[in-house]
Write an enzyme that holds these catalytic residues in place. Sequence first.
Site, PDB file in Angstrom:
ATOM      1  N   HIS A   1      60.561   4.531  41.114  1.00  0.00           N
ATOM      2  CA  HIS A   1      61.418   3.152  41.001  1.00  0.00           C
ATOM      3  C   HIS A   1      62.734   3.369  40.157  1.00  0.00           C
ATOM      4  O   HIS A   1      62.777   4.290  39.471  1.00  0.00           O
ATOM      5  CB  HIS A   1      60.661   2.181  40.133  1.00  0.00           C
ATOM      6  CG  HIS A   1      59.124   1.671  40.742  1.00  0.00           C
ATOM      7  ND1 HIS A   1      58.210   2.457  40.299  1.00  0.00           N
ATOM      8  CD2 HIS A   1      58.751   0.651  41.414  1.00  0.00           C
ATOM      9  CE1 HIS A   1      56.892   2.052  41.030  1.00  0.00           C
ATOM     10  NE2 HIS A   1      57.299   0.861  41.659  1.00  0.00           N
TER      11      HIS A   1
ATOM     12  N   ASP B   1      62.125   3.626  36.561  1.00  0.00           N
ATOM     13  CA  ASP B   1      61.801   4.808  35.834  1.00  0.00           C
ATOM     14  C   ASP B   1      62.435   6.032  35.674  1.00  0.00           C
ATOM     15  O   ASP B   1      62.215   6.906  34.764  1.00  0.00           O
ATOM     16  CB  ASP B   1      60.600   5.740  36.952  1.00  0.00           C
ATOM     17  CG  ASP B   1      59.521   4.375  37.610  1.00  0.00           C
ATOM     18  OD1 ASP B   1      59.267   3.620  36.860  1.00  0.00           O
ATOM     19  OD2 ASP B   1      59.292   4.552  38.872  1.00  0.00           O
TER      20      ASP B   1
ATOM     21  N   GLU C   1      54.215  -2.008  51.315  1.00  0.00           N
ATOM     22  CA  GLU C   1      52.813  -1.534  50.586  1.00  0.00           C
ATOM     23  C   GLU C   1      52.208  -3.017  50.431  1.00  0.00           C
ATOM     24  O   GLU C   1      52.637  -3.998  49.474  1.00  0.00           O
ATOM     25  CB  GLU C   1      53.498  -0.998  49.306  1.00  0.00           C
ATOM     26  CG  GLU C   1      51.988  -0.588  48.449  1.00  0.00           C
ATOM     27  CD  GLU C   1      52.374   0.405  47.263  1.00  0.00           C
ATOM     28  OE1 GLU C   1      51.484   0.293  46.448  1.00  0.00           O
ATOM     29  OE2 GLU C   1      53.138   1.060  47.364  1.00  0.00           O
TER      30      GLU C   1
ATOM     31  N   GLU D   1      47.900   1.926  49.868  1.00  0.00           N
ATOM     32  CA  GLU D   1      46.968   2.218  48.570  1.00  0.00           C
ATOM     33  C   GLU D   1      45.574   1.992  48.571  1.00  0.00           C
ATOM     34  O   GLU D   1      45.155   1.063  48.921  1.00  0.00           O
ATOM     35  CB  GLU D   1      47.756   1.664  47.433  1.00  0.00           C
ATOM     36  CG  GLU D   1      47.146   2.321  46.004  1.00  0.00           C
ATOM     37  CD  GLU D   1      47.759   1.764  44.695  1.00  0.00           C
ATOM     38  OE1 GLU D   1      47.141   1.341  43.862  1.00  0.00           O
ATOM     39  OE2 GLU D   1      48.933   1.469  44.767  1.00  0.00           O
TER      40      GLU D   1
ATOM     41  N   HIS E   1      44.618  -0.782  46.328  1.00  0.00           N
ATOM     42  CA  HIS E   1      45.048  -2.148  46.921  1.00  0.00           C
ATOM     43  C   HIS E   1      43.954  -2.574  47.907  1.00  0.00           C
ATOM     44  O   HIS E   1      43.673  -3.926  47.941  1.00  0.00           O
ATOM     45  CB  HIS E   1      46.428  -2.268  47.152  1.00  0.00           C
ATOM     46  CG  HIS E   1      47.441  -1.993  46.326  1.00  0.00           C
ATOM     47  ND1 HIS E   1      48.696  -2.060  46.338  1.00  0.00           N
ATOM     48  CD2 HIS E   1      47.376  -1.901  45.018  1.00  0.00           C
ATOM     49  CE1 HIS E   1      49.372  -1.568  45.351  1.00  0.00           C
ATOM     50  NE2 HIS E   1      48.593  -1.660  44.282  1.00  0.00           N
TER      51      HIS E   1
ATOM     52  N   ASP F   1      49.399   5.904  49.155  1.00  0.00           N
ATOM     53  CA  ASP F   1      49.219   5.903  47.657  1.00  0.00           C
ATOM     54  C   ASP F   1      47.677   6.447  47.350  1.00  0.00           C
ATOM     55  O   ASP F   1      46.998   5.399  47.528  1.00  0.00           O
ATOM     56  CB  ASP F   1      49.585   4.970  46.881  1.00  0.00           C
ATOM     57  CG  ASP F   1      51.223   4.743  46.537  1.00  0.00           C
ATOM     58  OD1 ASP F   1      51.933   5.588  47.180  1.00  0.00           O
ATOM     59  OD2 ASP F   1      51.699   3.767  46.120  1.00  0.00           O
TER      60      ASP F   1
ATOM     61  N   ASP G   1      42.990  -3.479  39.099  1.00  0.00           N
ATOM     62  CA  ASP G   1      43.719  -2.226  39.790  1.00  0.00           C
ATOM     63  C   ASP G   1      43.804  -1.103  38.475  1.00  0.00           C
ATOM     64  O   ASP G   1      44.595  -1.050  37.795  1.00  0.00           O
ATOM     65  CB  ASP G   1      45.234  -2.597  40.154  1.00  0.00           C
ATOM     66  CG  ASP G   1      45.551  -1.471  41.262  1.00  0.00           C
ATOM     67  OD1 ASP G   1      44.805  -0.831  41.839  1.00  0.00           O
ATOM     68  OD2 ASP G   1      46.933  -1.563  41.513  1.00  0.00           O
TER      69      ASP G   1
ATOM     70  N   ASP H   1      44.039   2.394  38.811  1.00  0.00           N
ATOM     71  CA  ASP H   1      44.969   3.450  39.173  1.00  0.00           C
ATOM     72  C   ASP H   1      44.399   4.650  38.780  1.00  0.00           C
ATOM     73  O   ASP H   1      45.150   5.510  38.068  1.00  0.00           O
ATOM     74  CB  ASP H   1      46.245   3.377  38.768  1.00  0.00           C
ATOM     75  CG  ASP H   1      47.100   2.299  39.740  1.00  0.00           C
ATOM     76  OD1 ASP H   1      46.683   2.074  40.781  1.00  0.00           O
ATOM     77  OD2 ASP H   1      47.939   1.409  39.069  1.00  0.00           O
TER      78      ASP H   1
ATOM     79  N   ASP I   1      49.465   7.842  43.115  1.00  0.00           N
ATOM     80  CA  ASP I   1      49.711   6.492  42.306  1.00  0.00           C
ATOM     81  C   ASP I   1      48.737   6.297  41.318  1.00  0.00           C
ATOM     82  O   ASP I   1      47.869   5.448  41.531  1.00  0.00           O
ATOM     83  CB  ASP I   1      49.793   5.279  43.217  1.00  0.00           C
ATOM     84  CG  ASP I   1      50.612   3.776  42.668  1.00  0.00           C
ATOM     85  OD1 ASP I   1      50.803   4.333  41.156  1.00  0.00           O
ATOM     86  OD2 ASP I   1      50.908   3.049  43.020  1.00  0.00           O
TER      87      ASP I   1
END
Length: 434
Positions: free
Chosen positions: A99, A102, A230, A266, A269, A294, A305, A307, A337
């Site tokens: 992003h 980031d 996404e 993802e 998700h 992802d 979530d 991750d 991710d």
Amino acid sequence: MSDFFAGIPAVTYEGPEARSDFAFRHYNPDEMVMGKRMEDQLRFAVAWWHSFAWEGGDPFGGPTFQRPWFGDTLDHARAKADAAFEMFRILNVPFYCFHDADIRPEGASFAETTANLEAMVDYLGQKQEASGKRLLWGTANLFSHRRYMAGAATNPDPDVFAYAAATIKTCMDATHKLGGANYVLWGGREGYETLLNTDLGREREQAGRMLQMVVDYKHKIGFEGTILLEPKPQEPTKHQYDYDVATVFSFLSEFGLQDEVKMNIEQGHAILAGHSFEHELALAREFGILGSIDMNRNDYQSGWDTDQFPNNIPEVALAYYEILRAGGFDTGGTNFDSKLRRQSLDPADLIAAHVAAMDVCAAGLKAAARMLEDGELEQRREDRYAGWRAPSAEAMLNGGKLEDCFAHVMETGLDPQPVSGGQERLEALVARYL
């Protein structure tokens, strides 16, 4: 060059018997899998946000990580990039993703923030040229700043919409300049908390207009990558508009964008939406919009979530099976991710987590390839629908009428009986390849 990962060797393939945390057991970049090098089938990428920007906080506590690049200056951002590209070298991953927030510090104004982004894009370009690493995709963070608390494209304030659109332009420019293979849109806060203050129709129109603007700008600047959406069902808002693959495809079709935009799907998700990862991938494949993934996993008990890094080879194998059935990745790839647990403080943890995840994906890919090349699973699937190859069945599917079906049943005394689906035998068949 950064010394953050000092003492950690470059990771190489050592085979299934390797015992080091810093050796690949299954991931051999040059091994051929269904006509392609394994590296080219998997197209691994590291996520800048989880690996280098996340500070280890959670809803009940503050940061736990102490990274030397944490700070709000361009010097900090460059130090972060130095560490990132050192990690890419150690892991020998070909791609990364980011992003805008980031990679650059926030400025006091939009102009200053844009200048910071442009400075970092120049720096990343130098790092790419020196290392051979590439950008899988870029995207804009349109969810963290308080201005986006009611959404970006779907915000009730047109000024926020305009600010978000301007930000997307800068991020598309950055992605284009860095040779990105894709540009991703994730509707971080494109949803609602309560219907009491929400105009669903208006917000859907706004989201459609924003996406059309993105597609138009892609063509204007000559960006040859893929635009990806996404899906995610909830978190951070109660209900996200991009709930799952089926919902997003409906949205794309409504605005005539189904041939312009594909999906970045993802695993976590999919689980939040009540689906399996392979379900979402299979549906996207059927719609012709499977773009990139992802890769991560959720804690199945927690309900949010998490991750985490993937560690379930059977799940991963079924995911790559659907990807291979789609012909493999084109511009997409496998982006991790995934983030460390907040107690995993050491630089070595970040490397070891990616090594293990890459091995899980490689093992899953090879199992998926064996399944597909063997052909037995596909043959059994085909056999289940064999009746539809009969001329009468094809005629019914291609223009049959209710009254014709009624007449056929009455005239023949039709009384169809169920046939076993054989699910357990199919599950046993899949297990043979793992």
